[in-house]
Design an enzyme around this catalytic site. Structure first.
Site, PDB file in Angstrom:
ATOM      1  N   GLN A 128      38.574  39.275  40.275  1.00 18.24           N
ATOM      2  CA  GLN A 128      38.559  39.799  41.643  1.00 18.24           C
ATOM      3  C   GLN A 128      38.090  38.714  42.610  1.00 18.24           C
ATOM      4  O   GLN A 128      37.060  38.081  42.409  1.00 18.24           O
ATOM      5  CB  GLN A 128      37.635  41.034  41.711  1.00 18.24           C
ATOM      6  CG  GLN A 128      37.651  41.776  43.040  1.00 18.24           C
ATOM      7  CD  GLN A 128      39.001  42.409  43.374  1.00 18.24           C
ATOM      8  OE1 GLN A 128      39.717  42.872  42.495  1.00 18.24           O
ATOM      9  NE2 GLN A 128      39.344  42.418  44.639  1.00 18.24           N
ATOM     10  N   ASP A 154      48.070  39.047  38.348  1.00 14.93           N
ATOM     11  CA  ASP A 154      47.959  38.921  39.807  1.00 14.93           C
ATOM     12  C   ASP A 154      49.106  38.075  40.374  1.00 14.93           C
ATOM     13  O   ASP A 154      49.373  38.107  41.570  1.00 14.93           O
ATOM     14  CB  ASP A 154      46.650  38.197  40.156  1.00 14.93           C
ATOM     15  CG  ASP A 154      45.598  39.102  40.744  1.00 14.93           C
ATOM     16  OD1 ASP A 154      45.957  40.120  41.366  1.00 14.93           O
ATOM     17  OD2 ASP A 154      44.400  38.781  40.594  1.00 14.93           O
ATOM     18  N   LYS A 213      41.081  50.128  40.215  1.00 19.31           N
ATOM     19  CA  LYS A 213      41.960  49.535  39.195  1.00 19.31           C
ATOM     20  C   LYS A 213      41.669  50.156  37.829  1.00 19.31           C
ATOM     21  O   LYS A 213      42.580  50.496  37.081  1.00 19.31           O
ATOM     22  CB  LYS A 213      41.775  48.008  39.153  1.00 19.31           C
ATOM     23  CG  LYS A 213      42.432  47.319  40.343  1.00 19.31           C
ATOM     24  CD  LYS A 213      41.985  45.886  40.556  1.00 19.31           C
ATOM     25  CE  LYS A 213      42.547  45.349  41.870  1.00 19.31           C
ATOM     26  NZ  LYS A 213      42.007  44.089  42.319  1.00 19.31           N
TER      27      LYS A 213
HETATM   28  N1  GUN Z   1      41.051  40.376  46.454  1.00 18.29           N
HETATM   29  C1  GUN Z   1      41.791  40.978  47.418  1.00 18.29           C
HETATM   30  N2  GUN Z   1      43.031  41.238  46.970  1.00 18.29           N
HETATM   31  C2  GUN Z   1      43.078  40.800  45.694  1.00 18.29           C
HETATM   32  C3  GUN Z   1      44.094  40.811  44.699  1.00 18.29           C
HETATM   33  O1  GUN Z   1      45.230  41.263  44.894  1.00 18.29           O
HETATM   34  N3  GUN Z   1      43.746  40.262  43.501  1.00 18.29           N
HETATM   35  C4  GUN Z   1      42.519  39.739  43.254  1.00 18.29           C
HETATM   36  N4  GUN Z   1      42.277  39.207  42.056  1.00 18.29           N
HETATM   37  N5  GUN Z   1      41.558  39.719  44.171  1.00 18.29           N
HETATM   38  C5  GUN Z   1      41.841  40.253  45.369  1.00 18.29           C
END
Ligand code: GUN
Length: 285
Positions: free
Chosen positions: A97, A120, A53
């Site tokens: 996350q 998100d 990211k």
């Molecule tokens: N963990 C696995 N996929 C995601 C996601 O799309 N966003 C976040 N914040 N955590 C994750």
């Protein structure tokens, strides 16, 4: 029939060029889109996602801020940090996350993020807005799937979409996005009776169960569109999806591979949402 491959890597690259142009436009207006990512603990997969990211932000000329917290961090400390980021003007997106350590209430954390910075698309306000067809941050993987189909020229209205999996991150919201585009949607899950009966009705089949090679040729109608959301390792340690690619691609009309299918779209749509948030902050201020 041998399926046409939907190349997520190429489609993501095309979308990222468009996003980069929007970043340039916003910078000319004095705003650099900024994303804060909070990583709690040392989960290996989470660290890889977070690194990717950050890399995507840098490539697009965006501002990125990584906040690392110890596994033992208290829920209060995490909530305080989020409250601070909610008030930080150069941060337009906040991502915590997941998964979080067990002593932290995930729902409480998600609800503490300002819906205006919830890139998100996990906050109940954004989920509600998505359900009612209002302007919202759409969750990144489901949104990426819709873009893959749009870019491939696959029409959705009237199609029967069968979603296998009902997670809050993928299964539930992707079905809603298809419904918003006038598809007929069936949700299947681990307690569904006679799964092949349902999946064989699918014009578009979304596999989001997290079990390697779970969807076989017997589950698939001739010519169907198969979207594989799984990212698994098989017994040999090789990356594989939820769909038995070789046998299903003999029968399907279109299929996404793993890797280079849905995966590259998720981070792309996160970047898209962050840039959208930055643009919207301009009209709000
Ligand atoms: N963990 C696995 N996929 C995601 C996601 O799309 N966003 C976040 N914040 N955590 C994750």
């Amino acid at each position: 029939m041998t399926a046409q491959i939907i190349n997520g890597k190429d489609i993501a690259a095309k979308k990222r060029l468009e996003i980069a142009e929007e970043v340039v436009r916003l910078k000319d207006l004095g705003v650099t889109p900024g994303l804060a990512v909070i990583l709690v603990g040392n989960n290996h997969a989470s660290r890889t996602y977070v690194t990717n990211k950050e890399k995507a932000c840098k490539e697009l000329g965006m501002h990125s801020l990584l906040i690392e917290m110890q596994e033992e961090v208290s829920e209060d400390e995490l909530l305080t940090k989020i409250a601070e980021l909610n008030e930080t003007p150069d941060i337009h997106g906040i991502l915590v996350q997941l998964p979080l350590p067990k002593h932290i209430d995930e729902k409480k954390v998600i609800e503490s993020i300002s819906p205006l910075k919830d890139v998100d698309g996990f906050h109940p306000i954004n989920i509600g807005r998505m359900m009612t067809g209002q302007n919202a941050f759409l969750p990144c993987t489901p949104y990426g799937i819709m873009v893959l189909l749009e870019e491939t020229g696959i029409s959705i209205p009237g199609k029967h979409v069968v979603v296998v999996g009902r997670s809050n991150i993928v299964g539930k919201p992707v079905g809603q996005l298809f419904l918003n585009q006038d598809a007929t949607v069936t949700y299947c899950h681990s307690k569904t009776n006679d799964l092949p009966f349902h999946t064989n009705q699918a014009d578009i089949l979304i596999a989001a169960v997290g079990i390697p090679n779970f969807i076989k040729a017997e589950h698939v109608k001739n010519g169907a569109v198969i979207i594989d959301v799984g990212i698994n390792r098989n017994e040999a340690g090789k990356l594989c999806g939820d769909v038995a690619f070789d046998e299903v691609s003999e029968k399907a009309g279109y299929i996404t591979p793993v890797p280079k299918g849905v995966g590259p779209m998720t981070i792309t749509m996160l970047m898209y949402n962050t840039v959208k948030s930055a643009a919207e902050s301009l009209t709000r201020d």
